[in-house]
Design a protein around this motif. Structure first.
Motif, PDB file in Angstrom:
ATOM      1  N   SER A  82       0.921  -1.181  -0.054  1.00  0.00           N
ATOM      2  CA  SER A  82      -0.008   0.062   0.061  1.00  0.00           C
ATOM      3  C   SER A  82       0.946   1.315  -0.066  1.00  0.00           C
ATOM      4  O   SER A  82       2.201   1.150   0.435  1.00  0.00           O
ATOM      5  CB  SER A  82      -0.944  -0.052   0.937  1.00  0.00           C
ATOM      6  N   MET A  83       0.320   2.417  -0.452  1.00  0.00           N
ATOM      7  CA  MET A  83       0.993   3.675  -0.450  1.00  0.00           C
ATOM      8  C   MET A  83       0.650   4.314   0.822  1.00  0.00           C
ATOM      9  O   MET A  83       1.165   5.606   0.949  1.00  0.00           O
ATOM     10  CB  MET A  83       0.739   4.326  -1.468  1.00  0.00           C
ATOM     11  N   LYS A  84      -0.057   3.784   1.721  1.00  0.00           N
ATOM     12  CA  LYS A  84      -0.454   4.671   3.008  1.00  0.00           C
ATOM     13  C   LYS A  84       0.375   5.204   3.852  1.00  0.00           C
ATOM     14  O   LYS A  84       0.266   6.299   4.474  1.00  0.00           O
ATOM     15  CB  LYS A  84      -1.519   3.670   3.660  1.00  0.00           C
ATOM     16  N   HIS A  85       1.588   4.196   4.096  1.00  0.00           N
ATOM     17  CA  HIS A  85       2.589   4.627   4.877  1.00  0.00           C
ATOM     18  C   HIS A  85       3.171   5.890   4.463  1.00  0.00           C
ATOM     19  O   HIS A  85       3.462   6.786   5.162  1.00  0.00           O
ATOM     20  CB  HIS A  85       3.542   3.420   5.099  1.00  0.00           C
ATOM     21  N   GLU A  86       3.563   5.763   3.285  1.00  0.00           N
ATOM     22  CA  GLU A  86       4.231   7.145   2.276  1.00  0.00           C
ATOM     23  C   GLU A  86       3.371   8.234   2.539  1.00  0.00           C
ATOM     24  O   GLU A  86       3.822   9.478   2.918  1.00  0.00           O
ATOM     25  CB  GLU A  86       4.697   6.830   0.916  1.00  0.00           C
ATOM     26  N   ALA A  87       2.117   8.114   2.279  1.00  0.00           N
ATOM     27  CA  ALA A  87       1.133   9.191   2.216  1.00  0.00           C
ATOM     28  C   ALA A  87       1.131   9.665   3.647  1.00  0.00           C
ATOM     29  O   ALA A  87       1.081  11.167   3.704  1.00  0.00           O
ATOM     30  CB  ALA A  87      -0.115   8.754   1.831  1.00  0.00           C
ATOM     31  N   LYS A  88       1.062   8.961   4.885  1.00  0.00           N
ATOM     32  CA  LYS A  88       1.282   9.440   6.051  1.00  0.00           C
ATOM     33  C   LYS A  88       2.206  10.396   6.490  1.00  0.00           C
ATOM     34  O   LYS A  88       2.016  11.415   7.208  1.00  0.00           O
ATOM     35  CB  LYS A  88       0.867   8.170   7.105  1.00  0.00           C
ATOM     36  N   LEU A  89       3.466   9.750   6.018  1.00  0.00           N
ATOM     37  CA  LEU A  89       4.633  10.529   6.381  1.00  0.00           C
ATOM     38  C   LEU A  89       4.846  11.900   5.572  1.00  0.00           C
ATOM     39  O   LEU A  89       5.244  12.659   6.085  1.00  0.00           O
ATOM     40  CB  LEU A  89       5.844   9.615   6.340  1.00  0.00           C
ATOM     41  N   LEU A  90       4.335  11.696   4.402  1.00  0.00           N
ATOM     42  CA  LEU A  90       4.231  13.153   3.507  1.00  0.00           C
ATOM     43  C   LEU A  90       3.401  14.079   4.163  1.00  0.00           C
ATOM     44  O   LEU A  90       3.629  15.150   4.156  1.00  0.00           O
ATOM     45  CB  LEU A  90       4.132  12.797   2.006  1.00  0.00           C
ATOM     46  N   PHE A 109      -1.840   4.360  -5.200  1.00  0.00           N
ATOM     47  CA  PHE A 109      -1.475   5.574  -5.871  1.00  0.00           C
ATOM     48  C   PHE A 109      -1.124   6.613  -4.772  1.00  0.00           C
ATOM     49  O   PHE A 109      -2.045   6.465  -3.673  1.00  0.00           O
ATOM     50  CB  PHE A 109      -2.414   6.293  -6.971  1.00  0.00           C
ATOM     51  N   LEU A 110      -0.244   7.386  -5.163  1.00  0.00           N
ATOM     52  CA  LEU A 110      -0.195   8.700  -4.417  1.00  0.00           C
ATOM     53  C   LEU A 110       0.142   9.965  -5.153  1.00  0.00           C
ATOM     54  O   LEU A 110       0.862  10.057  -6.144  1.00  0.00           O
ATOM     55  CB  LEU A 110       1.411   8.469  -3.568  1.00  0.00           C
ATOM     56  N   ALA A 111      -0.755  10.943  -5.037  1.00  0.00           N
ATOM     57  CA  ALA A 111      -0.716  12.080  -5.868  1.00  0.00           C
ATOM     58  C   ALA A 111      -0.305  13.303  -5.108  1.00  0.00           C
ATOM     59  O   ALA A 111      -0.497  13.696  -4.021  1.00  0.00           O
ATOM     60  CB  ALA A 111      -2.164  12.557  -6.192  1.00  0.00           C
ATOM     61  N   MET A 112       0.596  14.074  -5.641  1.00  0.00           N
ATOM     62  CA  MET A 112       1.566  15.193  -5.233  1.00  0.00           C
ATOM     63  C   MET A 112       1.390  16.190  -6.084  1.00  0.00           C
ATOM     64  O   MET A 112       1.405  16.142  -7.223  1.00  0.00           O
ATOM     65  CB  MET A 112       2.767  14.895  -4.672  1.00  0.00           C
TER      66      MET A 112
END
Length: 244
Positions: A82-90, A109-112
């Protein structure tokens, strides 16, 4: 949403696309509000140019709810589900005023927000104005100190040349996929060692900043900072670098 699946399918489901996986990811793109994928970048997948190709994801320029964005698609063979961990830290970094603005995320997916500018390694080779060098470096080191104070370790700043983008409005630390809240943070130490030792740019930077202190003085200031990572010791690091 205008996406040519024949063109983008493998990039969205790299490296092994399947019809079921592609349909699941299309639903996630709709959930995020992705309107368009933009072909641009140095990496190429099946003849399609993308912004980047890493161990965790494929990075694609996109338009998300009318905003120019970066879309990170989780690789099928990534070491995470999952991309959840990276999203949380970002998101945490964003609260500190650090990193590209998180626009949203799903499982895959992660959208920035898209950050335009030069990679730090390129900027270091070109910078020639003392005021610009001072402004960018103070901002960058201050961001690293904020991450340290929050207990968030980026994890890749010892190789910061491709993990920092110098935009017209200042430096932006990107790519939080290796970030952690459990490691002892060493963002300021890592970025300073990159600038002074690994980048090869210190003689030029020292001249621009008008500082005569050598690497020994900087390393000593870092050693003291590691023992007491507070604002007073941070200011001493800036002083050793000619930035205080």
């Amino acid at each position: 949403m205008r996406i040519d699946l024949a063109k983008w399918g493998r990039a969205l489901c790299y490296p092994r696309p399947s019809e079921a996986e592609l349909q699941a990811r299309l639903r996630q793109l709709e959930e995020l509000g992705v309107e368009e994928l933009v072909e641009r970048g140095r990496a190429v997948i099946d003849g399609v140019r993308v912004l980047g190709k890493g161990c965790v994801g494929i990075v694609i320029e996109a338009v998300v709810k009318g905003v120019r964005a970066v879309l990170k698609a989780r690789r099928i063979d990534a070491d995470r589900d999952s991309m959840k961990h990276e999203a949380k830290l970002l998101s945490l970094a964003n609260q500190l005023g650090v990193g590209p603005r998180l626009l949203g995320y799903t499982k895959d997916f992660l959208a920035m927000e898209l950050v335009e500018g030069e990679l730090l390694v390129e900027w270091l080779s070109e910078v020639s104005e003392p005021s610009e060098a001072r402004s960018v470096l103070v901002s960058l080191l201050t961001q690293c100190f904020k991450l340290d104070a929050a207990g968030l370790d980026h994890g890749e700043l010892s190789r910061a040349g491709r993990h920092v983008i110098v935009s017209p409005s200042g430096p932006v630390i990107v790519d939080f996929e290796s970030a952690s809240l459990t490691r002892r943070p060493r963002n300021l130490t890592a970025i300073t060692q990159y600038l002074v030792v690994r980048s090869g740019a210190w003689p030029k930077l020292a001249k621009l900043l008008g500082v005569e202190a050598g690497r020994v003085e900087v390393i000593e200031a870092l050693r003291q900072y590691k023992q007491s990572p507070d604002e007073a010791e941070f200011r001493k690091v800036l002083g050793a670098l000619g930035l205080a």
